[in-house]
Scaffold this motif. Structure first.
Motif, short mmCIF file in Angstrom:
data_model
loop_
_atom_site.label_atom_id
_atom_site.label_comp_id
_atom_site.label_asym_id
_atom_site.label_seq_id
_atom_site.Cartn_x
_atom_site.Cartn_y
_atom_site.Cartn_z
N SER A 36 9.53 10.24 40.53
CA SER A 36 8.86 11.32 41.09
C SER A 36 7.84 11.64 40.02
O SER A 36 7.61 11.61 39.06
CB SER A 36 9.85 12.49 41.34
OG SER A 36 10.31 12.99 39.75
N ALA A 37 6.62 12.74 40.64
CA ALA A 37 5.50 12.91 39.63
C ALA A 37 6.08 13.96 38.59
O ALA A 37 5.42 14.02 37.63
CB ALA A 37 4.73 13.72 40.82
N ASP A 38 7.21 14.75 38.76
CA ASP A 38 7.56 15.78 38.00
C ASP A 38 8.33 14.81 36.79
O ASP A 38 8.36 15.32 35.56
CB ASP A 38 8.91 16.63 38.41
CG ASP A 38 9.22 17.62 37.59
OD1 ASP A 38 8.58 18.24 37.05
OD2 ASP A 38 10.46 17.65 37.33
N LEU A 40 7.91 11.60 35.90
CA LEU A 40 6.58 10.85 35.04
C LEU A 40 5.85 11.82 34.14
O LEU A 40 5.64 11.52 33.12
CB LEU A 40 6.08 10.00 36.21
CG LEU A 40 6.45 9.15 36.92
CD1 LEU A 40 5.54 8.40 37.75
CD2 LEU A 40 7.28 7.93 36.14
N LYS A 41 5.55 13.16 34.78
CA LYS A 41 4.83 14.23 33.77
C LYS A 41 5.57 14.49 32.68
O LYS A 41 5.18 14.53 31.63
CB LYS A 41 4.32 15.32 34.74
CG LYS A 41 3.55 16.37 34.10
CD LYS A 41 3.54 17.50 34.94
CE LYS A 41 2.55 18.56 34.30
NZ LYS A 41 2.43 19.85 35.11
N LYS A 42 6.86 14.89 32.75
CA LYS A 42 7.89 15.12 31.71
C LYS A 42 7.78 13.96 30.69
O LYS A 42 8.04 14.45 29.62
CB LYS A 42 9.31 15.68 32.31
CG LYS A 42 9.25 17.28 32.97
CD LYS A 42 10.33 17.44 33.61
CE LYS A 42 10.47 18.55 34.21
NZ LYS A 42 12.14 18.94 34.85
N SER A 43 7.88 12.76 31.29
CA SER A 43 7.87 11.67 30.37
C SER A 43 6.69 11.32 29.65
O SER A 43 6.78 10.09 29.15
CB SER A 43 8.55 10.55 31.30
OG SER A 43 9.70 10.63 31.80
N THR A 95 18.64 12.95 32.84
CA THR A 95 17.26 13.17 31.87
C THR A 95 17.03 11.94 31.14
O THR A 95 17.97 11.16 30.72
CB THR A 95 17.51 14.27 31.30
OG1 THR A 95 18.62 14.26 30.20
CG2 THR A 95 17.85 15.73 31.72
N LEU A 96 15.74 11.89 30.82
CA LEU A 96 15.59 10.77 29.95
C LEU A 96 15.17 11.15 28.59
O LEU A 96 14.54 12.09 28.39
CB LEU A 96 14.06 10.07 30.85
CG LEU A 96 14.26 9.77 32.15
CD1 LEU A 96 12.93 9.07 32.60
CD2 LEU A 96 15.30 8.55 32.26
N SER A 97 15.71 10.28 27.53
CA SER A 97 15.53 10.61 26.04
C SER A 97 15.26 9.61 25.46
O SER A 97 15.30 8.37 25.92
CB SER A 97 16.84 11.45 25.79
OG SER A 97 17.86 10.67 25.65
#
Length: 237
Positions: A36-38, A40-43, A95-97
């Protein structure tokens, strides 16, 4: 189900690669969120994702994104000025960390060494537990193509290539240059390559040998494909 079968499956699960690409073939279970664009943006992934992989081992679940700028168009292929790889741990709350990031670029025409561009060799990406310790090693390959008269030198004796392995939170890097004359090919590795388990070192040298035998890239084979130590302090991407 017999108890022996259950035990076997529990043993096998940590080494499964459970996803691959954005087209849905063997895709991750939660592609809609991961791409999702969200997300990828957060990442902080700001260039197009061309491939992604999901895998699990005894330390958790992971997502590896490969991204390319795709801003150099040639008749035979699309290349990029910049490529990136982002490895994230996928937490229980999705979430990705703990990202590990690689960002590299080609040397553009007009510099000392003209290069047509860079691209991942996706067919040589591997994710496997080489030393059978319960941890997966993710390996990726990308190549910088030489340029001659505004054309790609698409043969094994021109250009540069890098093999990168993510190993227990660190990046192991093999850098290779090649050339048409005796003594041109030259391969070095980051210092941490030489502290890898012997089985992993040998796996990487076999990978280079196989690519040479398949006439994909002419590696230095003077030392049986074992890379030399970097001659100057190793710099991270």
């Amino acid at each position: 189900m017999k108890l022996t079968s259950i035990v076997f499956l529990i043993f096998l699960l940590p080494s499964l690669v459970w996803g691959q690409n954005k087209n849905g073939n063997n895709g991750c279970a939660n592609d809609a969120m991961l791409l999702s664009a969200d997300t990828l943006k957060k990442s902080k992934i700001q260039i197009p994702v061309v491939q992604h992989y999901c895998y699990s081992d005894k330390t958790g679940n992971y997502v590896l994104y490969l991204a390319e700028k795709q801003d150099l168009l040639y008749a035979s292929r699309n290349l990029s000025t910049v490529v990136e790889a982002h490895l994230f741990k996928l937490e229980n709350d999705q979430t990705l960390s703990s990202p590990i990031i690689i960002r590299d670029s080609a040397k553009r025409p007009g510099t000392i060494e003209d290069e047509a561009g860079v691209t991942f060799w996706q067919q040589h990406t591997e994710i496997k537990d080489i030393d059978a310790d319960g941890n997966m090693e993710a390996m990726l390959v990308y190549r910088m193509y030489a340029e001659d008269d505004l054309k790609i030198r698409d043969d094994p004796y021109f250009g540069r290539l890098k093999i990168v392995m993510f190993y227990k939170g660190s990046k192991v890097v093999i850098r290779a240059t090649t050339g048409p004359f005796h003594g041109d090919p030259f391969t070095t590795a980051s210092e941490n390559f030489f502290s890898l388990p012997k089985s992993i070192q040998e796996y990487l040298t076999r990978k280079m040998k196989k690519m040479s035998e398949d006439k994909l890239f002419a590696f230095d084979h003077k030392h049986d494909y074992i890379p030399l130590k970097v001659r100057e302090p190793y710099k991270e991407f």
